[in-house]
Design a protein around this motif. Sequence first.
Motif, PDB file in Angstrom:
ATOM      1  N   SER A   1       0.729  -1.330  -0.063  1.00 12.41           N
ATOM      2  CA  SER A   1      -0.048  -0.046   0.062  1.00 12.41           C
ATOM      3  C   SER A   1       0.809   1.303   0.064  1.00 12.41           C
ATOM      4  N   SER A   2       0.297   2.116  -0.377  1.00 13.55           N
ATOM      5  CA  SER A   2       0.762   3.522  -0.365  1.00 13.55           C
ATOM      6  C   SER A   2      -0.252   4.677   0.155  1.00 13.55           C
ATOM      7  N   ARG A   3       0.066   5.797   0.823  1.00 17.47           N
ATOM      8  CA  ARG A   3      -0.637   7.077   1.087  1.00 17.47           C
ATOM      9  C   ARG A   3      -0.080   8.209   0.866  1.00 17.47           C
ATOM     10  N   THR A   4      -0.730   9.073   0.306  1.00 15.74           N
ATOM     11  CA  THR A   4      -0.363  10.451  -0.017  1.00 15.74           C
ATOM     12  C   THR A   4      -1.481  11.425   0.733  1.00 15.74           C
ATOM     13  N   THR A   5      -0.759  12.649   0.667  1.00 12.64           N
ATOM     14  CA  THR A   5      -1.724  13.980   1.271  1.00 12.64           C
ATOM     15  C   THR A   5      -1.676  14.827  -0.058  1.00 12.64           C
ATOM     16  N   PHE A   6      -2.865  15.604   0.057  1.00 10.15           N
ATOM     17  CA  PHE A   6      -2.887  16.801  -1.009  1.00 10.15           C
ATOM     18  C   PHE A   6      -3.897  18.064  -0.565  1.00 10.15           C
ATOM     19  N   CYS A   7      -3.363  19.039  -0.600  1.00  9.61           N
ATOM     20  CA  CYS A   7      -4.086  19.995  -0.326  1.00  9.61           C
ATOM     21  C   CYS A   7      -4.616  20.776  -1.483  1.00  9.61           C
ATOM     22  N   VAL A   8      -6.123  20.946  -1.352  1.00 17.91           N
ATOM     23  CA  VAL A   8      -6.822  21.322  -2.638  1.00 17.91           C
ATOM     24  C   VAL A   8      -6.499  22.966  -2.836  1.00 17.91           C
ATOM     25  N   LYS A   9      -6.128  23.336  -3.919  1.00 24.68           N
ATOM     26  CA  LYS A   9      -5.882  25.097  -3.927  1.00 24.68           C
ATOM     27  C   LYS A   9      -6.651  25.663  -5.043  1.00 24.68           C
ATOM     28  N   ALA A  10      -7.116  26.865  -4.911  1.00 23.02           N
ATOM     29  CA  ALA A  10      -8.032  27.349  -5.555  1.00 23.02           C
ATOM     30  C   ALA A  10      -7.491  27.561  -6.832  1.00 23.02           C
ATOM     31  N   ASP A  11      -6.227  27.570  -7.253  1.00 24.53           N
ATOM     32  CA  ASP A  11      -5.786  27.582  -8.670  1.00 24.53           C
ATOM     33  C   ASP A  11      -5.597  26.433  -9.210  1.00 24.53           C
ATOM     34  N   ASN A  12      -6.087  25.338  -8.663  1.00 25.20           N
ATOM     35  CA  ASN A  12      -5.735  23.810  -9.263  1.00 25.20           C
ATOM     36  C   ASN A  12      -6.631  23.799 -10.691  1.00 25.20           C
ATOM     37  N   VAL A  13      -6.196  23.128 -11.571  1.00 23.35           N
ATOM     38  CA  VAL A  13      -6.947  23.158 -12.887  1.00 23.35           C
ATOM     39  C   VAL A  13      -8.216  22.216 -12.938  1.00 23.35           C
ATOM     40  N   LEU A  14      -8.386  21.407 -11.667  1.00 22.73           N
ATOM     41  CA  LEU A  14      -9.514  20.395 -11.537  1.00 22.73           C
ATOM     42  C   LEU A  14     -10.630  21.249 -10.834  1.00 22.73           C
ATOM     43  N   VAL A  15     -10.339  22.429 -10.207  1.00 23.11           N
ATOM     44  CA  VAL A  15     -11.271  23.041  -9.341  1.00 23.11           C
ATOM     45  C   VAL A  15     -12.340  23.929 -10.068  1.00 23.11           C
ATOM     46  N   GLU A  16     -13.251  23.645  -9.877  1.00 24.56           N
ATOM     47  CA  GLU A  16     -14.562  24.504 -10.432  1.00 24.56           C
ATOM     48  C   GLU A  16     -15.587  24.796  -9.404  1.00 24.56           C
ATOM     49  N   ASP A  17     -15.937  26.003  -9.399  1.00 30.36           N
ATOM     50  CA  ASP A  17     -16.864  26.594  -8.400  1.00 30.36           C
ATOM     51  C   ASP A  17     -16.665  26.189  -7.051  1.00 30.36           C
ATOM     52  N   GLY A  18     -15.195  26.385  -6.832  1.00 30.80           N
ATOM     53  CA  GLY A  18     -14.668  26.105  -5.471  1.00 30.80           C
ATOM     54  C   GLY A  18     -14.595  24.711  -4.948  1.00 30.80           C
ATOM     55  N   GLU A  19     -14.944  23.535  -5.962  1.00 26.64           N
ATOM     56  CA  GLU A  19     -14.818  22.203  -5.589  1.00 26.64           C
ATOM     57  C   GLU A  19     -13.654  21.423  -6.639  1.00 26.64           C
ATOM     58  N   PHE A  20     -13.137  20.582  -5.950  1.00 29.88           N
ATOM     59  CA  PHE A  20     -12.179  19.709  -6.630  1.00 29.88           C
ATOM     60  C   PHE A  20     -13.118  18.628  -7.251  1.00 29.88           C
ATOM     61  N   GLY A  21     -13.102  18.413  -8.454  1.00 30.05           N
ATOM     62  CA  GLY A  21     -14.011  17.622  -9.087  1.00 30.05           C
ATOM     63  C   GLY A  21     -13.744  16.190  -9.248  1.00 30.05           C
ATOM     64  N   GLU A  22     -14.551  15.390  -9.620  1.00 33.05           N
ATOM     65  CA  GLU A  22     -14.376  13.725  -9.808  1.00 33.05           C
ATOM     66  C   GLU A  22     -13.251  13.688 -10.569  1.00 33.05           C
ATOM     67  N   CYS A  23     -13.088  14.141 -11.694  1.00 34.22           N
ATOM     68  CA  CYS A  23     -11.668  13.767 -12.338  1.00 34.22           C
ATOM     69  C   CYS A  23     -10.636  14.042 -11.534  1.00 34.22           C
ATOM     70  N   GLY A  24     -10.485  14.939 -10.613  1.00 30.22           N
ATOM     71  CA  GLY A  24      -9.419  15.119  -9.867  1.00 30.22           C
ATOM     72  C   GLY A  24      -9.131  14.074  -8.753  1.00 30.22           C
ATOM     73  N   LEU A  25     -10.329  13.685  -8.203  1.00 30.49           N
ATOM     74  CA  LEU A  25     -10.366  12.663  -7.243  1.00 30.49           C
ATOM     75  C   LEU A  25      -9.719  11.280  -7.927  1.00 30.49           C
ATOM     76  N   VAL A  26     -10.241  10.984  -9.073  1.00 32.01           N
ATOM     77  CA  VAL A  26      -9.545   9.810  -9.819  1.00 32.01           C
ATOM     78  C   VAL A  26      -8.121   9.956 -10.164  1.00 32.01           C
ATOM     79  N   GLU A  27      -7.684  11.281 -10.741  1.00 29.93           N
ATOM     80  CA  GLU A  27      -6.243  11.354 -10.830  1.00 29.93           C
ATOM     81  C   GLU A  27      -5.501  11.444  -9.708  1.00 29.93           C
ATOM     82  N   ASN A  28      -6.033  11.771  -8.591  1.00 32.11           N
ATOM     83  CA  ASN A  28      -5.271  11.705  -7.233  1.00 32.11           C
ATOM     84  C   ASN A  28      -4.885  10.368  -6.776  1.00 32.11           C
ATOM     85  N   ILE A  29      -5.903   9.511  -7.036  1.00 37.01           N
ATOM     86  CA  ILE A  29      -5.686   8.049  -6.873  1.00 37.01           C
ATOM     87  C   ILE A  29      -4.439   7.561  -7.748  1.00 37.01           C
ATOM     88  N   ALA A  30      -4.801   8.013  -8.894  1.00 41.17           N
ATOM     89  CA  ALA A  30      -3.738   7.486  -9.927  1.00 41.17           C
ATOM     90  C   ALA A  30      -2.204   7.863  -9.790  1.00 41.17           C
TER      91      ALA A  30
END
Length: 140
Positions: A31-60
Amino acid sequence: MFIPPANTPDLIPQKHPFVMIDHLIYSDENSSRTTFCVKADNVLVEDGEFGECGLVENIAQTAAARAGYIALNETKADAIGYIGAIKNLEVFGLPQINDILETEIIIDNQIFDVTLISGKVKRGDEILARCQMKVFVIQQ
């Protein structure tokens, strides 16, 4: 348990602005674990939320960081990974700006260059998303 190096983005092939992990905090053979802080300028943030694609990419990218960490410690050549399939994706909520995510992947099976993983993204104790992925790794 491995103690990962400080420069986690060096472990993955993705570069800014498409880096969706900050730190590899744990990695072993299963197993492995990572952390990630969602920033406002992230390309997968829309209307203040980190989208589904971002969650999948985070896992990948958590899987990619594991592979990069193993390659670094075994002094292997860099590898390129590709998502071959995503199965049983469930999204229970979307993180907001400044949320800290912890993502865990578990190796279900590995056969040659194909790794089957189960991944989940949490915000605190709340599971935001989970899925299974088939990842292909090609050594360069």
